[in-house]
Write a protein that holds these residues in place. Structure first.
Motif, PDB file in Angstrom:
ATOM      1  N   ALA A 169       0.184  -6.384  -2.434  1.00 41.96           N
ATOM      2  CA  ALA A 169       0.107  -7.347  -1.940  1.00 41.96           C
ATOM      3  C   ALA A 169      -0.631  -7.049  -0.573  1.00 41.96           C
ATOM      4  CB  ALA A 169       1.327  -8.282  -1.642  1.00 41.96           C
ATOM      5  N   HIS A 170      -0.001  -6.279   0.289  1.00 37.29           N
ATOM      6  CA  HIS A 170      -0.677  -5.782   1.592  1.00 37.29           C
ATOM      7  C   HIS A 170      -2.034  -5.370   1.322  1.00 37.29           C
ATOM      8  CE1 HIS A 170      -1.092  -3.677   5.307  1.00 37.29           C
ATOM      9  NE2 HIS A 170      -0.367  -4.699   5.814  1.00 37.29           N
ATOM     10  N   ALA A 171      -2.239  -4.483   0.383  1.00 35.94           N
ATOM     11  CA  ALA A 171      -3.629  -3.677   0.023  1.00 35.94           C
ATOM     12  C   ALA A 171      -4.444  -4.799  -0.506  1.00 35.94           C
ATOM     13  CB  ALA A 171      -3.422  -2.739  -1.026  1.00 35.94           C
TER      14      ALA A 171
ATOM     15  N   ALA B  10      10.209 -10.350   1.586  1.00 35.27           N
ATOM     16  CA  ALA B  10       9.117  -9.735   1.369  1.00 35.27           C
ATOM     17  C   ALA B  10       8.501  -9.915  -0.008  1.00 35.27           C
ATOM     18  CB  ALA B  10       8.976  -8.432   2.124  1.00 35.27           C
ATOM     19  N   ARG B  11       9.576  -9.545  -0.870  1.00 31.79           N
ATOM     20  CA  ARG B  11       9.162  -9.615  -2.151  1.00 31.79           C
ATOM     21  C   ARG B  11       8.875 -11.162  -2.749  1.00 31.79           C
ATOM     22  NH1 ARG B  11      13.493  -6.240  -5.699  1.00 31.79           N
ATOM     23  NH2 ARG B  11      12.103  -6.595  -7.362  1.00 31.79           N
TER      24      ARG B  11
ATOM     25  N   ALA C 198       4.495 -14.807  -4.350  1.00 34.08           N
ATOM     26  CA  ALA C 198       3.750 -15.954  -4.159  1.00 34.08           C
ATOM     27  C   ALA C 198       2.267 -15.681  -3.736  1.00 34.08           C
ATOM     28  CB  ALA C 198       4.462 -16.695  -2.871  1.00 34.08           C
ATOM     29  N   PHE C 199       1.977 -14.563  -3.036  1.00 35.73           N
ATOM     30  CA  PHE C 199       0.536 -14.261  -2.717  1.00 35.73           C
ATOM     31  C   PHE C 199      -0.034 -13.876  -3.947  1.00 35.73           C
ATOM     32  CE2 PHE C 199      -2.659 -11.173  -1.296  1.00 35.73           C
ATOM     33  CZ  PHE C 199      -3.323 -11.793  -0.470  1.00 35.73           C
ATOM     34  N   HIS C 200       0.394 -13.189  -4.708  1.00 41.56           N
ATOM     35  CA  HIS C 200      -0.226 -12.645  -5.980  1.00 41.56           C
ATOM     36  C   HIS C 200      -0.708 -13.834  -6.796  1.00 41.56           C
ATOM     37  CE1 HIS C 200      -0.024  -8.485  -5.234  1.00 41.56           C
ATOM     38  NE2 HIS C 200       1.436  -8.390  -5.482  1.00 41.56           N
ATOM     39  N   GLY C 201       0.255 -14.902  -6.814  1.00 42.21           N
ATOM     40  CA  GLY C 201      -0.090 -16.174  -7.478  1.00 42.21           C
ATOM     41  C   GLY C 201      -1.244 -16.757  -7.103  1.00 42.21           C
ATOM     42  N   PHE C 202      -1.210 -16.855  -5.502  1.00 37.02           N
ATOM     43  CA  PHE C 202      -2.333 -17.543  -4.713  1.00 37.02           C
ATOM     44  C   PHE C 202      -3.780 -16.814  -5.074  1.00 37.02           C
ATOM     45  CE2 PHE C 202      -4.667 -16.749  -1.015  1.00 37.02           C
ATOM     46  CZ  PHE C 202      -5.327 -17.971  -0.788  1.00 37.02           C
ATOM     47  N   TRP C 203      -3.748 -15.531  -5.128  1.00 34.19           N
ATOM     48  CA  TRP C 203      -4.839 -14.631  -5.147  1.00 34.19           C
ATOM     49  C   TRP C 203      -5.511 -14.658  -6.662  1.00 34.19           C
ATOM     50  CZ3 TRP C 203      -7.077 -10.734  -2.061  1.00 34.19           C
ATOM     51  CH2 TRP C 203      -7.885 -10.008  -2.694  1.00 34.19           C
ATOM     52  N   HIS C 204      -4.327 -15.047  -7.546  1.00 33.73           N
ATOM     53  CA  HIS C 204      -4.916 -15.261  -8.931  1.00 33.73           C
ATOM     54  C   HIS C 204      -5.742 -16.749  -9.180  1.00 33.73           C
ATOM     55  CE1 HIS C 204      -4.498 -16.301 -13.273  1.00 33.73           C
ATOM     56  NE2 HIS C 204      -4.989 -14.962 -13.585  1.00 33.73           N
ATOM     57  N   ASP C 205      -5.180 -17.622  -8.480  1.00 36.76           N
ATOM     58  CA  ASP C 205      -5.408 -19.164  -8.821  1.00 36.76           C
ATOM     59  C   ASP C 205      -6.263 -19.886  -7.727  1.00 36.76           C
ATOM     60  OD1 ASP C 205      -4.037 -18.924 -11.185  1.00 36.76           O
ATOM     61  OD2 ASP C 205      -2.204 -19.904 -10.210  1.00 36.76           O
TER      62      ASP C 205
ATOM     63  N   GLY D 295      11.112  -0.957   8.524  1.00 35.64           N
ATOM     64  CA  GLY D 295      10.712   0.444   9.018  1.00 35.64           C
ATOM     65  C   GLY D 295       9.649   1.238   8.163  1.00 35.64           C
ATOM     66  N   VAL D 296       8.840   0.486   7.676  1.00 35.97           N
ATOM     67  CA  VAL D 296       7.890   1.004   6.593  1.00 35.97           C
ATOM     68  C   VAL D 296       6.602   0.789   7.150  1.00 35.97           C
ATOM     69  CG1 VAL D 296       9.544   1.155   4.774  1.00 35.97           C
ATOM     70  CG2 VAL D 296       7.718  -0.612   4.832  1.00 35.97           C
ATOM     71  N   SER D 297       5.462   1.521   6.964  1.00 38.35           N
ATOM     72  CA  SER D 297       4.218   1.197   7.195  1.00 38.35           C
ATOM     73  C   SER D 297       3.729   0.527   5.705  1.00 38.35           C
ATOM     74  CB  SER D 297       3.313   2.209   7.500  1.00 38.35           C
ATOM     75  OG  SER D 297       3.353   3.244   6.542  1.00 38.35           O
ATOM     76  N   ALA D 298       2.486   0.095   5.781  1.00 42.63           N
ATOM     77  CA  ALA D 298       1.965  -0.553   4.795  1.00 42.63           C
ATOM     78  C   ALA D 298       0.369  -0.208   4.376  1.00 42.63           C
ATOM     79  CB  ALA D 298       2.002  -2.078   4.415  1.00 42.63           C
ATOM     80  N   PRO D 299       0.107   0.396   3.152  1.00 44.08           N
ATOM     81  CA  PRO D 299      -1.132   1.111   2.925  1.00 44.08           C
ATOM     82  C   PRO D 299      -2.189  -0.029   2.812  1.00 44.08           C
ATOM     83  CG  PRO D 299       0.121   1.055   1.004  1.00 44.08           C
ATOM     84  CD  PRO D 299       1.063   0.731   1.915  1.00 44.08           C
ATOM     85  N   GLU D 300      -3.472   0.314   3.295  1.00 47.74           N
ATOM     86  CA  GLU D 300      -4.476  -0.561   3.222  1.00 47.74           C
ATOM     87  C   GLU D 300      -5.243  -0.515   1.877  1.00 47.74           C
ATOM     88  OE1 GLU D 300      -7.151  -0.433   6.729  1.00 47.74           O
ATOM     89  OE2 GLU D 300      -5.383  -0.903   7.883  1.00 47.74           O
ATOM     90  N   ARG D 301      -5.112   0.686   1.175  1.00 51.75           N
ATOM     91  CA  ARG D 301      -5.379   1.034  -0.310  1.00 51.75           C
ATOM     92  C   ARG D 301      -4.692   1.510  -0.942  1.00 51.75           C
ATOM     93  NH1 ARG D 301     -11.249   1.428   0.248  1.00 51.75           N
ATOM     94  NH2 ARG D 301     -12.091   1.367   2.465  1.00 51.75           N
ATOM     95  N   LEU D 302      -4.629   1.139  -2.203  1.00 52.02           N
ATOM     96  CA  LEU D 302      -3.742   1.798  -3.230  1.00 52.02           C
ATOM     97  C   LEU D 302      -4.720   2.560  -4.179  1.00 52.02           C
ATOM     98  CD1 LEU D 302      -0.718  -0.711  -3.732  1.00 52.02           C
ATOM     99  CD2 LEU D 302      -0.749   1.568  -2.556  1.00 52.02           C
TER     100      LEU D 302
END
Length: 536
Positions: free
Chosen positions: A417-419, A481-482, A487-494, A529-536
């Motif tokens: 989602a972050h990527a 966060a999950r 929710a974001f993945h659903g938004f991205w799709h539709d 306490g984690v970073s999040a990747p901009e690319r996967l």
């Protein structure tokens, strides 16, 4: 950040006044209904106050609902009565648009931040592994949990001191040193010594003229520190038991207990009156051979912690249940308030690889180290996987699952989602799409159910952070966060954003919705306490 519930409470108070109940002013609870079909928010105030009012709760709720419908609070479109007397509120989408604006204006640093702690000091001790070897994967759970708990407390305004206690006295240290020395000579360690492969490796590194105890302690502490640093975990205070005893802190604590009349002698030993403070029995502090038990330096150490925290929290393993009441009693004997000491008891971790359980332990050779897990799946995944469930439940980690880049891996799903957010930003720049200023953006066009779903999750983050802090439960932030990622993945799709047939006003609003999502993820991942990747 404006809270729509404040307006709902004001409306309920006005309705109470109109019902002639202006003198009855209980705390008004506003909660989300489990079923969204019942509305956006709900209150049980009519049931709480019905007895004092001498009226049936549903009848009282109906009267209050009528008053609220006649003069609705901001954003309210309808007020309904349900069940035995719940007052349910249906709100216009405008309240969620305000959530978006508030999140963006507060940003990563300000959104879902609380001043509840108001600078109160908290000492949190976690990990505190014996300096007799590397950290095994079980220790990794305490590291991820303890550090994230500290981040939660800091998000809520507390001043936090992270503490690590080094138990560098006693028989286990001698066995460790003897094991190193034996391996250095090419001999077998003592039968009850340390037989792990790391002992052989470290013995080969140890200079021939080195003192096995001192060199081994330094080697173990450095290995542990390196592993913790790889997990983004650092400590403010590391206390050596040997140093603590050497400077007289143990004797000072015993003298203070004597001065309070809390100790007595029996059968040649010195006992502490812990049973007077809720413990099941009195405890020995000095054995009949004049040697202190492990408990006495522990008391001294905890007594010192109060110079660094008004509240002292221990994160302990599953085998420490009996330790908690005796330490609480000892601290009470020293004059500390019972509620100034907390202990979180965590459960063990089981690791599996290809369906086979991997043993954990410093003495045996077959174990998985935290450093092995970090090397295989990375520090972010390592921390997140430890924080997927409550620390008071046993946890099984399948190394194969958490290292796979698939939807079956909950950590990958969150990072994806972050990527995607950063992927969108890159695509927008490539197409010269510029997000309009927030003040010039019409957020009212965000009415698609996928959009509103994202905003509802985003709106719940401040409450989630506060609740997780009170429950000492960082995994609740992981669950949030999950939920946001789903929710974001659903938004991205539709809900397309950069497609040519999307209107400019809708594109601008959706770009701000994506930014608000990024802020929510940044806050949650920062707590975890984690970073999040901009690319996967």
């Amino acid at each position: 950040m404006p809270d729509v519930r404040d307006g709902l409470r004001d409306g309920l108070r006005a309705a109470l006044d109109a019902a002639g109940l202006d003198e009855a002013r209980p705390e008004i609870e506003i909660e989300r209904p489990r079923d969204l079909s019942h509305g956006d928010w709900s209150s049980n105030i009519a049931m709480v106050i019905a007895s004092a009012a001498g009226r049936p709760p549903r009848e009282l709720a109906a009267q209050m609902a009528a008053e609220l419908n006649a003069c609705p609070p901001p954003h309210v479109t309808a007020v309904e009565v349900a069940g035995p007397g719940f007052i349910n509120f249906r709100l216009a989408e405008s309240w969620l648009h305000e959530v978006l604006a508030a999140a963006v204006e507060a940003g990563d640093d300000g959104y879902a931040r609380s001043s509840e702690g108001a600078g109160a000091r908290v000492s949190v001790e976690f990990v505190s592994a014996n300096p007799t070897g590397p950290l095994h994967a079980g220790h990794g759970r305490w590291a991820a949990y303890g550090d994230s708990l500290c981040r939660l407390l800091q998000r809520c305004g507390y001043e936090v001191c992270r503490e690590f206690y080094v138990n560098d006295r006693g028989s286990q240290i001698k066995l460790f040193a003897d094991s190193l020395a034996a391996r250095r000579r090419g001999a077998e360690p003592p039968e009850d010594g340390y037989h792990g492969a790391y002992v052989t490796q470290w013995a080969e590194e140890m200079p021939a003229d080195a003192d096995a105890r001192d060199w081994g302690l330094r080697r173990a502490r450095q290995d542990q520190a390196d592993t913790l640093a790889a997990m983004n975990v650092a400590f403010d205070v590391c206390t050596s038991e040997a140093e603590l005893v050497g400077r007289g802190a143990m004797d000072e604590a015993l003298d203070e207990l004597r001065g309070r009349g809390m100790v007595y002698e029996h059968d040649g030993a010195v006992w502490l009156r812990t049973s007077e403070f809720g413990d099941s029995a009195d405890r020995v502090l000095i054995k009949s051979d004049s040697e202190p038990t492990y408990f006495l330096p522990d008391i001294a150490y905890h007594h010192e912690k109060f110079s660094r925290g008004d509240l002292v929290v221990d994160v302990l393993g599953a085998d420490h249940h009996g330790y908690v009441p005796r330490m609480r009693a000892a601290l009470a004997a020293l004059g500390h308030a019972p509620d100034s000491y907390e202990a979180v008891i965590g459960q063990n971790v089981t690791l599996r690889r290809d369906g086979v359980e991997v043993r954990l332990g410093k003495r045996a050779g077959n174990m998985v180290l935290v450093s092995d897990l970090v090397e295989e799946v990375g520090p972010d995944v390592t921390r997140l996987v430890y924080l997927l469930q409550s620390v008071d439940t046993t946890q099984t980690i399948d190394v194969g699952v958490v290292s796979a880049q698939s939807a079956e891996n909950p950590v990958y799903y969150l990072q994806y989602a972050h990527a995607r957010i950063h992927s969108l930003a890159r695509q927008a720049r490539a197409r010269d799409v510029i997000r309009p200023p927030l003040a010039e953006t019409d957020l009212s066009v965000l009415v698609h159910q996928r959009e509103l779903e994202v905003l509802r999750v985003l709106a719940s983050l401040p409450d989630t952070v506060t609740a997780a802090m009170h429950a000492r439960a960082p995994h609740q932030v992981t669950a949030w966060a999950r939920e946001l990622a789903a929710a974001f993945h659903g938004f991205w799709h539709d809900c397309p954003i950069l497609r040519d047939d999307v209107a400019d006003d809708e594109r601008g609003a959706r770009l701000w919705l994506v930014e608000a999502t990024r802020i929510g993820l940044a806050v949650a991942l920062g707590i975890l306490g984690v970073s999040a990747p901009e690319r996967l």
